[in-house]
Each structure stands twice: as C-alpha cells, then as structure tokens.
Design a protein around this motif. Structure first.
Motif, PDB file in Angstrom:
ATOM      1  N   ILE A   1     -12.693 -10.752 -98.172  1.00 39.18           N
ATOM      2  CA  ILE A   1     -13.706 -10.828 -97.388  1.00 39.18           C
ATOM      3  C   ILE A   1     -13.225 -11.877 -96.176  1.00 39.18           C
ATOM      4  O   ILE A   1     -13.212 -11.573 -94.866  1.00 39.18           O
ATOM      5  N   GLY A   2     -12.615 -12.839 -96.656  1.00 40.26           N
ATOM      6  CA  GLY A   2     -11.944 -14.012 -95.741  1.00 40.26           C
ATOM      7  C   GLY A   2     -10.830 -13.324 -95.119  1.00 40.26           C
ATOM      8  O   GLY A   2     -10.625 -13.689 -93.845  1.00 40.26           O
ATOM      9  N   PHE A   3     -10.025 -12.486 -95.590  1.00 42.16           N
ATOM     10  CA  PHE A   3      -8.876 -11.892 -94.999  1.00 42.16           C
ATOM     11  C   PHE A   3      -9.198 -10.994 -93.826  1.00 42.16           C
ATOM     12  O   PHE A   3      -8.882 -11.016 -92.741  1.00 42.16           O
ATOM     13  N   CYS A   4     -10.541 -10.151 -93.863  1.00 38.75           N
ATOM     14  CA  CYS A   4     -10.893  -9.334 -92.926  1.00 38.75           C
ATOM     15  C   CYS A   4     -11.820 -10.293 -91.688  1.00 38.75           C
ATOM     16  O   CYS A   4     -11.549  -9.771 -90.732  1.00 38.75           O
ATOM     17  N   VAL A   5     -12.227 -11.431 -92.150  1.00 39.71           N
ATOM     18  CA  VAL A   5     -12.993 -12.397 -91.090  1.00 39.71           C
ATOM     19  C   VAL A   5     -12.137 -12.777 -90.208  1.00 39.71           C
ATOM     20  O   VAL A   5     -11.915 -12.760 -89.189  1.00 39.71           O
TER      21      VAL A   5
ATOM     22  N   GLY B   1      -8.964 -11.732 -89.637  1.00 36.56           N
ATOM     23  CA  GLY B   1      -8.146 -10.657 -89.011  1.00 36.56           C
ATOM     24  C   GLY B   1      -9.124 -10.029 -87.839  1.00 36.56           C
ATOM     25  O   GLY B   1      -8.662  -9.888 -86.519  1.00 36.56           O
ATOM     26  N   MET B   2     -10.449 -10.177 -87.998  1.00 38.98           N
ATOM     27  CA  MET B   2     -11.370  -9.585 -87.048  1.00 38.98           C
ATOM     28  C   MET B   2     -11.263 -10.663 -85.850  1.00 38.98           C
ATOM     29  O   MET B   2     -11.203 -10.546 -84.755  1.00 38.98           O
ATOM     30  N   PHE B   3     -11.467 -12.090 -86.337  1.00 41.22           N
ATOM     31  CA  PHE B   3     -11.531 -13.142 -85.098  1.00 41.22           C
ATOM     32  C   PHE B   3      -9.865 -13.264 -84.325  1.00 41.22           C
ATOM     33  O   PHE B   3      -9.904 -13.626 -83.456  1.00 41.22           O
TER      34      PHE B   3
ATOM     35  N   VAL C   1      -8.033 -10.887 -83.900  1.00 39.37           N
ATOM     36  CA  VAL C   1      -7.911  -9.851 -82.890  1.00 39.37           C
ATOM     37  C   VAL C   1      -8.840 -10.271 -81.459  1.00 39.37           C
ATOM     38  O   VAL C   1      -8.719 -10.026 -80.430  1.00 39.37           O
ATOM     39  N   MET C   2     -10.019 -10.818 -82.020  1.00 38.64           N
ATOM     40  CA  MET C   2     -10.797 -11.462 -80.725  1.00 38.64           C
ATOM     41  C   MET C   2     -10.442 -12.582 -80.095  1.00 38.64           C
ATOM     42  O   MET C   2     -10.986 -13.124 -79.205  1.00 38.64           O
ATOM     43  N   ALA C   3      -9.316 -13.227 -80.527  1.00 46.85           N
ATOM     44  CA  ALA C   3      -8.710 -14.309 -80.011  1.00 46.85           C
ATOM     45  C   ALA C   3      -9.583 -15.493 -79.982  1.00 46.85           C
ATOM     46  O   ALA C   3      -9.743 -16.370 -79.305  1.00 46.85           O
ATOM     47  N   GLN C   4     -10.290 -15.508 -81.185  1.00 45.53           N
ATOM     48  CA  GLN C   4     -11.270 -16.845 -81.586  1.00 45.53           C
ATOM     49  C   GLN C   4     -10.425 -17.772 -82.539  1.00 45.53           C
ATOM     50  O   GLN C   4     -10.811 -17.262 -83.794  1.00 45.53           O
ATOM     51  N   PRO C   5      -9.736 -18.652 -82.309  1.00 45.90           N
ATOM     52  CA  PRO C   5      -9.065 -19.279 -83.310  1.00 45.90           C
ATOM     53  C   PRO C   5     -10.147 -20.083 -84.388  1.00 45.90           C
ATOM     54  O   PRO C   5      -9.569 -20.204 -85.539  1.00 45.90           O
ATOM     55  N   VAL C   6     -11.323 -20.578 -84.009  1.00 44.94           N
ATOM     56  CA  VAL C   6     -12.207 -21.245 -85.065  1.00 44.94           C
ATOM     57  C   VAL C   6     -12.429 -20.145 -85.931  1.00 44.94           C
ATOM     58  O   VAL C   6     -12.578 -20.379 -87.041  1.00 44.94           O
ATOM     59  N   GLY C   7     -13.100 -18.804 -85.646  1.00 42.53           N
ATOM     60  CA  GLY C   7     -13.332 -17.896 -86.743  1.00 42.53           C
ATOM     61  C   GLY C   7     -12.136 -17.615 -87.728  1.00 42.53           C
ATOM     62  O   GLY C   7     -12.314 -17.271 -88.739  1.00 42.53           O
ATOM     63  N   PHE C   8     -11.080 -17.329 -86.854  1.00 42.38           N
ATOM     64  CA  PHE C   8      -9.748 -17.195 -87.708  1.00 42.38           C
ATOM     65  C   PHE C   8      -9.669 -18.186 -88.770  1.00 42.38           C
ATOM     66  O   PHE C   8      -9.507 -17.870 -89.993  1.00 42.38           O
ATOM     67  N   TRP C   9      -9.895 -19.359 -88.448  1.00 44.75           N
ATOM     68  CA  TRP C   9      -9.628 -20.395 -89.347  1.00 44.75           C
ATOM     69  C   TRP C   9     -10.764 -20.510 -90.471  1.00 44.75           C
ATOM     70  O   TRP C   9     -10.506 -20.987 -91.648  1.00 44.75           O
ATOM     71  N   ALA C  10     -11.775 -20.165 -90.038  1.00 49.98           N
ATOM     72  CA  ALA C  10     -13.071 -20.261 -91.121  1.00 49.98           C
ATOM     73  C   ALA C  10     -12.694 -19.071 -91.943  1.00 49.98           C
ATOM     74  O   ALA C  10     -12.935 -18.956 -93.360  1.00 49.98           O
ATOM     75  N   GLY C  11     -12.107 -17.903 -91.751  1.00 45.05           N
ATOM     76  CA  GLY C  11     -11.672 -16.703 -92.400  1.00 45.05           C
ATOM     77  C   GLY C  11     -10.744 -17.318 -93.475  1.00 45.05           C
ATOM     78  O   GLY C  11     -10.697 -16.857 -94.654  1.00 45.05           O
ATOM     79  N   MET C  12      -9.884 -18.014 -92.742  1.00 38.21           N
ATOM     80  CA  MET C  12      -8.684 -18.456 -93.910  1.00 38.21           C
ATOM     81  C   MET C  12      -9.267 -19.342 -94.802  1.00 38.21           C
ATOM     82  O   MET C  12      -8.902 -19.627 -96.008  1.00 38.21           O
ATOM     83  N   GLY C  13     -10.211 -20.176 -94.423  1.00 39.60           N
ATOM     84  CA  GLY C  13     -11.071 -21.031 -95.387  1.00 39.60           C
ATOM     85  C   GLY C  13     -11.556 -20.179 -96.602  1.00 39.60           C
ATOM     86  O   GLY C  13     -11.592 -20.792 -97.834  1.00 39.60           O
ATOM     87  N   LEU C  14     -12.123 -19.285 -96.067  1.00 37.48           N
ATOM     88  CA  LEU C  14     -12.683 -18.205 -97.157  1.00 37.48           C
ATOM     89  C   LEU C  14     -11.526 -17.917 -98.097  1.00 37.48           C
ATOM     90  O   LEU C  14     -11.879 -17.682 -99.168  1.00 37.48           O
TER      91      LEU C  14
END
Length: 83
Positions: free
Chosen positions: A21-25, A27-29, A31-44
């Motif tokens: 789920i974290g990987f999908c989150v 990846g989604m962020f 693609v949307m060029a949102q670094p905060v969401g990307f790092w939140a997904g990596m945290g997951l």
C-alpha cells in the motif's frame, strides 16, 4: 521456496500488504509531483517492515528453528576451493 513455508505467516502477510500500500501511495504521489505524499508513502513502506518484525517477534512469524535452512546434520565436509 515451496517446501520452506516462506512467507506463509500473519506477520509476513501483514508486513507485505502494508508495504505494498505504501509503495502504491508513493508511486501515485510521485506521478502527481507531490514530494510530501511520496515520502509519506515511503514511510508506510518502512512501517510495513516494522509491523512485520514486531508481529514476528510476538510469535506470529515462522520460528527460526523450524526453517529447513537452519537445520544441520553435521555430516558435511566444509567447502573449499580447488586450484
């Protein structure tokens, strides 16, 4: 791997599902060029590893002594290089 019950435990399934789920989150962020969401997904992803490790320590993983890799008979000669 089929004979070793590799990953057939609640700890393994839970950790991998959270990490996926974290990987999908992430990846989604990405693609949307949102670094905060990307790092939140990596945290997951890291959280999945932590949860899996904790669950394994609580006894929901595969015990080390039952794994065929850890069983030794002692009748083998040590490996050595020829040459």
């Amino acid at each position: 791997m089929a004979g070793s019950s590799h990953g057939h435990t609640p700890a393994a399934w839970t950790g991998v599902i959270i990490a996926f789920i974290g990987f999908c989150v992430a990846g989604m962020f990405m693609v949307m060029a949102q670094p905060v969401g990307f790092w939140a997904g990596m945290g997951l992803v890291i959280l999945g590893a932590v949860v899996g490790g904790i669950m394994s320590a609580m006894g929901m993983g595969q015990p080390k002594h039952n794994h065929p890799v850890h069983r030794t008979t002692g009748d083998r000669e040590p490996a050595r290089a020829e040459g």
